[in-house]
Design a protein around this motif. Structure first.
Motif, mmCIF file in Angstrom:
data_model
loop_
_atom_site.group_PDB
_atom_site.id
_atom_site.type_symbol
_atom_site.label_atom_id
_atom_site.label_comp_id
_atom_site.label_asym_id
_atom_site.label_seq_id
_atom_site.Cartn_x
_atom_site.Cartn_y
_atom_site.Cartn_z
ATOM 1 N N GLN A 1 53.717 36.139 33.984
ATOM 2 C CA GLN A 1 55.185 36.055 34.009
ATOM 3 C C GLN A 1 55.768 36.073 35.420
ATOM 4 N N THR A 2 55.129 36.798 36.317
ATOM 5 C CA THR A 2 55.672 36.922 37.674
ATOM 6 C C THR A 2 55.062 35.911 38.648
ATOM 7 N N ALA A 3 54.253 34.999 38.129
ATOM 8 C CA ALA A 3 53.626 33.983 39.001
ATOM 9 C C ALA A 3 54.659 32.948 39.415
ATOM 10 N N LYS A 4 54.372 32.243 40.535
ATOM 11 C CA LYS A 4 55.251 31.126 40.928
ATOM 12 C C LYS A 4 55.243 30.082 39.808
ATOM 13 N N PRO A 5 56.368 29.393 39.586
ATOM 14 C CA PRO A 5 56.389 28.385 38.501
ATOM 15 C C PRO A 5 55.317 27.319 38.691
ATOM 16 N N GLU A 6 55.010 26.994 39.941
ATOM 17 C CA GLU A 6 54.036 25.914 40.212
ATOM 18 C C GLU A 6 52.588 26.423 40.280
ATOM 19 N N MET A 7 52.375 27.723 40.063
ATOM 20 C CA MET A 7 51.002 28.256 40.110
ATOM 21 C C MET A 7 50.173 27.626 38.969
ATOM 22 N N LYS A 8 48.962 27.172 39.311
ATOM 23 C CA LYS A 8 48.098 26.539 38.303
ATOM 24 C C LYS A 8 46.886 27.425 38.022
ATOM 25 N N ILE A 9 46.498 27.445 36.746
ATOM 26 C CA ILE A 9 45.300 28.188 36.343
ATOM 27 C C ILE A 9 44.174 27.184 36.114
ATOM 28 N N MET A 10 43.046 27.438 36.770
ATOM 29 C CA MET A 10 41.859 26.603 36.581
ATOM 30 C C MET A 10 40.737 27.459 35.990
ATOM 31 N N HIS A 11 39.786 26.789 35.368
ATOM 32 C CA HIS A 11 38.619 27.466 34.790
ATOM 33 C C HIS A 11 37.558 26.380 34.632
ATOM 34 N N PRO A 12 36.310 26.635 35.054
ATOM 35 C CA PRO A 12 35.300 25.571 34.899
ATOM 36 C C PRO A 12 34.967 25.310 33.430
ATOM 37 N N LEU A 13 35.302 26.262 32.543
ATOM 38 C CA LEU A 13 34.989 26.215 31.120
ATOM 39 C C LEU A 13 33.458 26.218 30.921
ATOM 40 N N PRO A 14 32.918 26.671 29.808
ATOM 41 C CA PRO A 14 33.648 27.124 28.643
ATOM 42 C C PRO A 14 34.310 28.491 28.859
ATOM 43 N N ARG A 15 35.439 28.705 28.155
ATOM 44 C CA ARG A 15 36.023 30.060 28.156
ATOM 45 C C ARG A 15 35.571 30.758 26.881
ATOM 46 N N VAL A 16 35.550 32.052 26.933
ATOM 47 C CA VAL A 16 35.272 32.815 25.713
ATOM 48 C C VAL A 16 36.578 33.521 25.335
ATOM 49 N N ASN A 17 36.933 34.584 26.037
ATOM 50 C CA ASN A 17 38.214 35.235 25.713
ATOM 51 C C ASN A 17 38.978 35.630 26.979
ATOM 52 N N GLU A 18 38.579 35.060 28.133
ATOM 53 C CA GLU A 18 39.196 35.499 29.398
ATOM 54 C C GLU A 18 40.537 34.827 29.687
ATOM 55 N N ILE A 19 40.885 33.772 28.934
ATOM 56 C CA ILE A 19 42.260 33.236 29.019
ATOM 57 C C ILE A 19 42.778 33.172 27.586
ATOM 58 N N SER A 20 43.888 33.840 27.363
ATOM 59 C CA SER A 20 44.482 33.872 26.034
ATOM 60 C C SER A 20 44.895 32.439 25.639
ATOM 61 N N PHE A 21 44.686 32.059 24.365
ATOM 62 C CA PHE A 21 44.972 30.687 23.922
ATOM 63 C C PHE A 21 46.444 30.320 24.090
ATOM 64 N N ASP A 22 47.342 31.319 24.064
ATOM 65 C CA ASP A 22 48.763 30.962 24.189
ATOM 66 C C ASP A 22 49.159 30.643 25.628
#
Ligand code: CP
Length: 313
Positions: A254-275
């Motif tokens: 919520q407090t991140a910059k609007p333009e901040m991007k989240i990357m992940h090499p994948l696969p994810r298990v549960n470390e990034i919430s699906f929402d």
């Protein structure tokens, strides 16, 4: 520019070497999307040897070869190959490198790709060697940062399994070429190995270390999250202690910059919430697509086709 034969690690790459591949990938994007047809790899064969599971690396190399008009051969499951009869990796490489123009290798043993390059008769591309390196992932990560954010004056958080994460190890060295500010966020047990932190500091990189994402979330341009990898832990009890220690949620960003991007090499298990997926921050599925143009660029470089790509309108 030195001719590029094997791709084992990007640790010693210069900024110019990275930039050259990123520029080639940009030219190749319309072919990667199927908007433009190409036969540049007509008659070429790529061999894929995967001794560990993979979805993205294996299939994006296959797609890259097909989109460029080439073909691939795949060893398939290890149990269905002569490895199951006791054949060594070096013998397998000696044989398969005679069947193809380049070999993509993923193996659980650190150093396997380097060893393979010493007995192969065609170029070896490292698709991940244990907890060692994953150079083609690093190149697509840089490409994603360039396309979705910016490489100059980058402030990035690398989070999750920094100890065993080969994508992290490779990416750190690449980011150092762009003088990024690097924030390392992990449980104490999964800190980036000291030798890599020392190397970064010797390269005059500003490195911070914390266990709490909230320390950095407001300032960063990229949050690069990684999976805590059960398969790398020698002791299952140690994995159980840390397995749920980091999770990216809508609330956290919520407090991140609007333009901040989240990357992940994948696969994810549960470390990034699906929402988080349908926020403007999520870039990990685009990142997986960028594997296609970047691996096309790598193949063109390894097989000496880059001049033909540069001449394309
Ligand atoms: N990022 C990555 O290496 O994914 P795969 O394991 O699916 O190839």
């Amino acid at each position: 520019m030195q001719p590029m034969h094997h791709i084992i690690s990007t640790r010693e790459y210069t900024k110019e070497m990275f930039d050259e591949i990123l520029e080639l990938a940009e030219k190749l994007e319309p072919i990667a999307k199927g908007e433009v047809q190409s036969k540049v790899m007509d008659g070429k064969i790529l061999a894929l040897l995967f001794f560990e599971p993979s979805t993205r690396t294996r299939m994006s190399f296959e797609t890259a070869m097909l989109r460029l008009g080439g073909q691939f051969i795949n060893m398939g499951a290890v149990e269905a190959s002569s490895i199951a009869k006791g054949e060594s990796l070096s013998d397998t490489i000696r044989v398969v490198s005679q069947y193809a123009d380049a070999v993509v290798l993923r193996h659980p043993r650190e150093g396997a790709a380097l060893m393979a390059s010493e007995c192969a008769s065609t170029p070896i591309i490292n698709a991940g060697d244990g907890a060692g390196h994953h150079p083609t992932q690093t190149l697509l990560d840089l490409y994603t940062i360039k396309r979705e954010s910016h490489l100059d004056n980058l402030n990035i958080a690398l989070a999750g399994d920094l100890k065993y994460g080969r994508t992290i190890h490779s990416l750190c060295y690449a980011l150092s070429r762009y003088h990024a500010k690097i924030n390392l966020v992990s449980p104490p047990e999964l800190r980036l190995p000291d030798r890599i932190v020392d190397d970064l500091r010797k390269r005059n990189i500003d490195v911070t270390i914390t266990t709490d994402m909230e320390d950095v979330i407001e300032d960063i341009d990229i949050l690069y999250m990684t999976r805590i990898q059960r398969e790398r832990f020698p002791d299952p009890a140690e994995f159980n202690r840390v397995s749920n220690s980091m999770r990216i949620t809508r609330e956290l960003i919520q407090t991140a910059k609007p333009e901040m991007k989240i990357m992940h090499p994948l696969p994810r298990v549960n470390e990034i919430s699906f929402d988080v997926d349908d926020t403007e921050h999520a870039a990990y599925f685009k990142q997986a697509f960028y594997g296609v143009p970047v691996r096309m660029a790598i193949l063109c470089k390894v097989l000496g086709m880059e001049d033909r790509i540069r001449e394309m309108k």
